[in-house]
Write a protein that holds these residues in place. Structure first.
Motif, PDB file in Angstrom:
ATOM      1  N   CYS A 277     -60.595 -18.063  69.295  1.00  0.00           N
ATOM      2  CA  CYS A 277     -61.435 -16.852  70.013  1.00  0.00           C
ATOM      3  C   CYS A 277     -62.523 -17.409  70.892  1.00  0.00           C
ATOM      4  CB  CYS A 277     -61.898 -15.850  69.057  1.00  0.00           C
ATOM      5  SG  CYS A 277     -60.456 -14.878  68.359  1.00  0.00           S
ATOM      6  N   ILE A 278     -63.248 -18.082  70.165  1.00  0.00           N
ATOM      7  CA  ILE A 278     -64.538 -18.615  71.019  1.00  0.00           C
ATOM      8  C   ILE A 278     -64.273 -19.465  72.201  1.00  0.00           C
ATOM      9  CG2 ILE A 278     -66.582 -19.933  70.918  1.00  0.00           C
ATOM     10  CD1 ILE A 278     -66.741 -19.120  68.021  1.00  0.00           C
ATOM     11  N   ILE A 279     -63.165 -20.254  72.007  1.00  0.00           N
ATOM     12  CA  ILE A 279     -63.032 -21.180  73.046  1.00  0.00           C
ATOM     13  C   ILE A 279     -62.153 -20.362  74.227  1.00  0.00           C
ATOM     14  CG2 ILE A 279     -61.350 -23.095  73.620  1.00  0.00           C
ATOM     15  CD1 ILE A 279     -61.900 -24.255  70.837  1.00  0.00           C
ATOM     16  N   THR A 280     -61.139 -19.514  73.806  1.00  0.00           N
ATOM     17  CA  THR A 280     -60.681 -18.695  74.832  1.00  0.00           C
ATOM     18  C   THR A 280     -61.522 -17.829  75.518  1.00  0.00           C
ATOM     19  OG1 THR A 280     -58.762 -18.639  73.252  1.00  0.00           O
ATOM     20  CG2 THR A 280     -58.799 -17.132  75.191  1.00  0.00           C
ATOM     21  N   ALA A 281     -62.525 -17.213  74.953  1.00  0.00           N
ATOM     22  CA  ALA A 281     -63.458 -16.532  75.283  1.00  0.00           C
ATOM     23  C   ALA A 281     -64.295 -17.147  76.607  1.00  0.00           C
ATOM     24  CB  ALA A 281     -64.624 -15.932  74.556  1.00  0.00           C
ATOM     25  N   LEU A 282     -64.669 -18.224  76.102  1.00  0.00           N
ATOM     26  CA  LEU A 282     -65.389 -19.129  76.986  1.00  0.00           C
ATOM     27  C   LEU A 282     -64.722 -19.616  78.351  1.00  0.00           C
ATOM     28  CD1 LEU A 282     -67.499 -21.683  74.613  1.00  0.00           C
ATOM     29  CD2 LEU A 282     -68.383 -19.701  75.855  1.00  0.00           C
ATOM     30  N   LEU A 283     -63.361 -19.853  78.047  1.00  0.00           N
ATOM     31  CA  LEU A 283     -62.532 -20.425  79.157  1.00  0.00           C
ATOM     32  C   LEU A 283     -62.161 -19.378  80.202  1.00  0.00           C
ATOM     33  CD1 LEU A 283     -60.003 -22.850  77.574  1.00  0.00           C
ATOM     34  CD2 LEU A 283     -61.824 -23.524  79.223  1.00  0.00           C
ATOM     35  N   SER A 284     -61.754 -18.065  79.572  1.00  0.00           N
ATOM     36  CA  SER A 284     -61.385 -16.964  80.189  1.00  0.00           C
ATOM     37  C   SER A 284     -62.477 -16.274  81.141  1.00  0.00           C
ATOM     38  CB  SER A 284     -60.833 -16.059  79.475  1.00  0.00           C
ATOM     39  OG  SER A 284     -61.554 -15.400  78.396  1.00  0.00           O
ATOM     40  N   GLU A 285     -63.767 -16.431  80.420  1.00  0.00           N
ATOM     41  CA  GLU A 285     -64.783 -15.953  81.312  1.00  0.00           C
ATOM     42  C   GLU A 285     -65.012 -17.022  82.586  1.00  0.00           C
ATOM     43  OE1 GLU A 285     -67.663 -13.625  80.274  1.00  0.00           O
ATOM     44  OE2 GLU A 285     -69.498 -14.684  80.577  1.00  0.00           O
ATOM     45  N   ARG A 286     -64.940 -18.351  82.444  1.00  0.00           N
ATOM     46  CA  ARG A 286     -65.261 -19.436  83.406  1.00  0.00           C
ATOM     47  C   ARG A 286     -64.180 -19.064  84.382  1.00  0.00           C
ATOM     48  NH1 ARG A 286     -67.649 -20.443  86.514  1.00  0.00           N
ATOM     49  NH2 ARG A 286     -67.970 -22.440  87.401  1.00  0.00           N
ATOM     50  N   ALA A 287     -62.894 -19.147  84.008  1.00  0.00           N
ATOM     51  CA  ALA A 287     -61.842 -19.025  85.115  1.00  0.00           C
ATOM     52  C   ALA A 287     -62.077 -17.651  86.018  1.00  0.00           C
ATOM     53  CB  ALA A 287     -60.462 -18.841  84.072  1.00  0.00           C
ATOM     54  N   PHE A 288     -62.296 -16.456  85.194  1.00  0.00           N
ATOM     55  CA  PHE A 288     -62.525 -15.291  86.083  1.00  0.00           C
ATOM     56  C   PHE A 288     -63.693 -15.345  86.766  1.00  0.00           C
ATOM     57  CE2 PHE A 288     -63.762 -10.999  87.133  1.00  0.00           C
ATOM     58  CZ  PHE A 288     -62.518 -10.403  87.238  1.00  0.00           C
ATOM     59  N   GLN A 289     -64.536 -15.863  86.579  1.00  0.00           N
ATOM     60  CA  GLN A 289     -65.746 -16.074  87.641  1.00  0.00           C
ATOM     61  C   GLN A 289     -65.390 -16.996  88.733  1.00  0.00           C
ATOM     62  OE1 GLN A 289     -68.949 -16.823  84.626  1.00  0.00           O
ATOM     63  NE2 GLN A 289     -69.271 -14.607  84.644  1.00  0.00           N
ATOM     64  N   LYS A 290     -64.663 -18.084  88.362  1.00  0.00           N
ATOM     65  CA  LYS A 290     -64.504 -19.065  89.358  1.00  0.00           C
ATOM     66  C   LYS A 290     -63.416 -18.473  90.405  1.00  0.00           C
ATOM     67  CE  LYS A 290     -64.019 -23.622  90.163  1.00  0.00           C
ATOM     68  NZ  LYS A 290     -65.147 -24.331  90.229  1.00  0.00           N
ATOM     69  N   ILE A 291     -62.421 -17.662  89.755  1.00  0.00           N
ATOM     70  CA  ILE A 291     -61.477 -17.116  90.597  1.00  0.00           C
ATOM     71  C   ILE A 291     -62.372 -15.974  91.539  1.00  0.00           C
ATOM     72  CG2 ILE A 291     -59.517 -15.547  90.892  1.00  0.00           C
ATOM     73  CD1 ILE A 291     -58.520 -16.735  88.185  1.00  0.00           C
ATOM     74  N   THR A 292     -62.985 -15.195  91.034  1.00  0.00           N
ATOM     75  CA  THR A 292     -63.785 -14.286  91.789  1.00  0.00           C
ATOM     76  C   THR A 292     -65.026 -14.509  92.643  1.00  0.00           C
ATOM     77  OG1 THR A 292     -64.482 -13.296  89.996  1.00  0.00           O
ATOM     78  CG2 THR A 292     -62.669 -12.139  90.591  1.00  0.00           C
ATOM     79  N   ASN A 293     -65.134 -15.841  92.494  1.00  0.00           N
ATOM     80  CA  ASN A 293     -66.409 -16.558  93.110  1.00  0.00           C
ATOM     81  C   ASN A 293     -67.783 -15.911  92.564  1.00  0.00           C
ATOM     82  OD1 ASN A 293     -65.185 -18.152  94.692  1.00  0.00           O
ATOM     83  ND2 ASN A 293     -64.643 -16.645  96.232  1.00  0.00           N
ATOM     84  N   ARG A 294     -67.660 -15.394  91.415  1.00  0.00           N
ATOM     85  CA  ARG A 294     -68.849 -14.869  90.750  1.00  0.00           C
ATOM     86  C   ARG A 294     -69.879 -16.130  90.195  1.00  0.00           C
ATOM     87  NH1 ARG A 294     -67.284  -9.368  88.053  1.00  0.00           N
ATOM     88  NH2 ARG A 294     -65.767  -8.552  89.908  1.00  0.00           N
ATOM     89  N   GLU A 295     -71.060 -15.501  89.790  1.00  0.00           N
ATOM     90  CA  GLU A 295     -72.067 -16.651  89.168  1.00  0.00           C
ATOM     91  C   GLU A 295     -71.615 -16.797  87.728  1.00  0.00           C
ATOM     92  OE1 GLU A 295     -76.721 -16.460  88.199  1.00  0.00           O
ATOM     93  OE2 GLU A 295     -75.716 -14.725  88.759  1.00  0.00           O
ATOM     94  N   ASP A 296     -71.743 -18.103  87.440  1.00  0.00           N
ATOM     95  CA  ASP A 296     -71.405 -18.652  86.377  1.00  0.00           C
ATOM     96  C   ASP A 296     -72.290 -18.119  85.092  1.00  0.00           C
ATOM     97  OD1 ASP A 296     -70.425 -20.063  83.900  1.00  0.00           O
ATOM     98  OD2 ASP A 296     -70.899 -21.794  84.887  1.00  0.00           O
ATOM     99  N   THR A 297     -71.820 -17.500  84.368  1.00  0.00           N
ATOM    100  CA  THR A 297     -72.901 -16.786  83.384  1.00  0.00           C
ATOM    101  C   THR A 297     -72.411 -17.296  81.752  1.00  0.00           C
ATOM    102  OG1 THR A 297     -71.462 -14.791  82.972  1.00  0.00           O
ATOM    103  CG2 THR A 297     -73.328 -14.884  84.500  1.00  0.00           C
ATOM    104  N   ILE A 298     -71.885 -18.413  81.826  1.00  0.00           N
ATOM    105  CA  ILE A 298     -71.039 -18.749  80.288  1.00  0.00           C
ATOM    106  C   ILE A 298     -72.335 -19.060  79.348  1.00  0.00           C
ATOM    107  CG2 ILE A 298     -70.530 -21.137  79.626  1.00  0.00           C
ATOM    108  CD1 ILE A 298     -67.986 -20.698  80.361  1.00  0.00           C
ATOM    109  N   SER A 299     -73.720 -19.607  80.047  1.00  0.00           N
ATOM    110  CA  SER A 299     -74.555 -20.189  79.169  1.00  0.00           C
ATOM    111  C   SER A 299     -75.432 -19.024  78.643  1.00  0.00           C
ATOM    112  CB  SER A 299     -75.508 -20.887  80.053  1.00  0.00           C
ATOM    113  OG  SER A 299     -75.941 -20.400  80.953  1.00  0.00           O
ATOM    114  N   ASP A 300     -75.327 -17.869  79.096  1.00  0.00           N
ATOM    115  CA  ASP A 300     -75.892 -16.643  78.072  1.00  0.00           C
ATOM    116  C   ASP A 300     -75.412 -16.269  77.097  1.00  0.00           C
ATOM    117  OD1 ASP A 300     -73.550 -15.099  78.815  1.00  0.00           O
ATOM    118  OD2 ASP A 300     -74.664 -13.534  80.277  1.00  0.00           O
ATOM    119  N   GLY A 301     -74.081 -16.777  76.556  1.00  0.00           N
ATOM    120  CA  GLY A 301     -73.773 -16.615  75.301  1.00  0.00           C
ATOM    121  C   GLY A 301     -72.923 -15.361  75.012  1.00  0.00           C
TER     122      GLY A 301
END
Lengths: 212, 336
Positions: free
Chosen positions: B57-81
């Motif tokens: 769950c945790i790994i998928t959450a981090l990966l999917s957040e990163r992937a979505f923000q990459k695709i939509t050119n949004r700010e990377d907010t992975i480090s906010d936890g």
């Protein structure tokens, strides 16, 4: 002159399918798009019924537009719509009995579809017969396309089959044939088309129809 | 020269000028830390499968957040936890023995559909982890309600399935539950420690209370929602929970079983999806408690905490708008 007319008619059809797609752009008539789209067959049949009713209603309203008094136009539109819906209802009851058992209720409810009254009021009552015919054809086709698209994903994911034939052997995602999955599918497809519109055509999504 | 340089160093900015030390990421990581005791107890009782499910769950959450923000050119907010916390909460809300595609799909629904498509952290209407869980529960009801019998032996992959206490209570009644656990005191102790079938992180009441006490001490959560939520559940369980008539129910069983502790302290208090006014929080908690008990006693599911919180999330804007405190000096316009 005739050449110009043909181009504008073609544009009317395109307009109905893309720019003013009943479900994905105008966001009306969502009830059938969720209620009957749990299999491609039902979605397609209802789409064809709506296509027929839409086209005929637009033509009829356009023919009689000069004789309809503006103050009582809505009841008269409703009478015309219910007349054509009765035609479809009876034809289906006679020739497609199996399908009619499943979607018969929704065929009768076409009377109350916002999209049909909206096209009659916005377009057919102000335009020439020929244009109204093609506008009805376009928006009916757009509705048919949207319904087939939604039901394609819902049946594929929810049952692992298409048009009743089993295709995928994996465990299906039950939620997609339940009503909740219908909302999800419509919302996701709408978001997808908005994204395409904004990303590749510089549009504004469903909020403001783009000018292409 | 020195004076001019000094002047340049003055920063002109808009208010607020005093900023708290607390940042979103710090709160998120602290909440994750406070879930650690419950996670450890889950790992202890349900073995390596529990750890793997949560990790997926945790790994998928981090990966999917990163992937979505990459695709939509949004700010990377992975480090906010926040994605980490969502993944952790969702993992702790699943049975330990689910097939591995369930945590993956549930997490993608939670992160992409519930959070990112609505605009990212702070704009989501519903609690992402709970929507993820609701999605997989409705989609694969069979796998999601096959619970594993708790077994304190480490490194055991084979599992015996068992029913949750609430499931037994609903299907077979209190007598069967007591027969299974021995006497009432033993039942309470087992529930308190967490030695029962259930989701990975929801079983151990002590561990959850420990984490919650830490959060309350740090003032990250207030007690308005948890207390009104649990209190309502207790009162209704006491009033209508018994078979012999009114006032014969056993509130303690209802409080300590199911996902109530996890839900009330860690999910209902989510900043984004709960009301911000204190009065509203109490209304929110009472609503959650009412819906929970309605589902537990009358509904088709044995447990209703998840649906209760999700339903009350819908009402959050309404509650906030109607119960906000009056602005000083503000007068209501007279109706003409």
């Amino acid at each position: 002159m005739s050449n110009e007319d043909r181009i504008s008619n073609w544009q009317l059809i395109k307009n109905g399918i893309f720019k003013e797609n009943t479900i994905f752009r105008l966001v009306i008539s969502l009830c059938p798009s969720i209620a009957v789209t749990n299999s491609v067959k039902n979605g397609f049949l209802l789409g064809v019924a709506v296509l027929f009713v839409q086209t005929m209603v637009n033509t009829t309203v356009a023919i009689f537009r000069k004789f309809i008094h503006p103050k009582i136009r809505i009841p008269i539109f409703m009478l015309i719509i219910s007349g054509w819906v009765t035609v479809v209802d009876m034809v289906m009851a006679a020739y497609a009995r199996a399908a009619y058992k499943e979607i018969g209720l929704y065929i009768q409810i076409i009377v109350a579809f916002a999209s049909i009254l909206a096209r009659a009021e916005m377009f057919a009552s102000k335009n020439r017969v020929c244009n109204a015919f093609f506008d009805g054809l376009g928006s009916g086709l757009g509705f048919l396309l949207a319904l087939v698209l939604i039901s394609f994903f819902r049946e594929l994911l929810g049952r692992g089959s298409l048009w009743g034939f089993h295709i995928v052997q994996a465990k299906p995602m039950l939620i997609f044939i339940l009503p909740a999955g219908g909302f999800l599918a419509v919302g996701l497809l709408m978001a997808f088309f908005n994204w395409i519109d904004m990303r590749f055509y510089g549009g504004k999504g469903a909020g403001g129809a783009s000018g292409h | 020269m020195e004076a001019i340089k000094k002047q340049h160093e003055l920063v002109v900015s808009v208010s607020p000028h005093l900023k708290s030390e607390e940042t979103t990421s710090r709160i998120m990581w602290t909440v994750s830390l406070s879930l650690l005791p419950a996670f450890i107890s889950g790992a202890y009782f349900f073995g390596p499968r529990a750890v793997i499910t949560t990790a997926i769950c945790i790994i998928t959450a981090l990966l999917s957040e990163r992937a979505f923000q990459k695709i939509t050119n949004r700010e990377d907010t992975i480090s906010d936890g926040s994605a980490f916390l969502t993944g952790l909460l969702l993992g702790m809300n699943l049975p330990a023995t689910v097939p591995f595609y369930i945590p993956i799909i549930g997490t993608v629904v939670a992160i992409v559909i519930t959070k990112q498509l609505f605009g990212g952290l702070g704009y989501n209407i519903f609690n992402p982890a709970l929507i993820g869980r609701a999605f997989v529960l409705i989609t694969w009801p069979r796998a999601m309600t096959t619970w594993m019998k708790p077994d304190a032996a480490f490194m055991r992959f084979d599992a015996i399935s068992a029913a949750t206490p609430l499931g037994i209570l609903k299907e077979e009644g209190l007598a069967k539950l007591l027969a299974l656990f021995g006497d009432k005191l033993n039942l309470y102790t087992e529930l308190l420690v967490g030695h029962r079938a259930g989701s990975i992180g929801e079983t151990s009441v002590i561990a959850l209370l420990l984490g919650a006490a830490f959060l309350v001490y740090k003032r990250y959560i207030s007690l308005h929602i948890p207390l009104s939520f649990i209190g309502t559940v207790a009162v209704i369980a006491w009033l209508f929970g018994g078979k012999e008539g009114l006032f014969t129910g056993d509130p303690l069983i209802h409080i300590m079983s199911g996902g109530l502790m996890l839900g009330a302290f860690f999910m209902a208090t989510d900043y984004v999806t709960c009301p911000s006014v204190k009065k509203g929080q109490i209304v929110f908690g009472i609503g959650c408690g009412l819906i929970t008990m309605l589902i537990r006693l009358k509904g088709g599911y044995p447990e209703g905490v998840m649906f209760a919180i999700l339903l009350m999330n819908c009402f959050t804007p309404l509650i906030d708008r109607n119960l906000r405190s009056k602005v000083f000096g503000f007068m209501k316009k007279e109706a003409k």
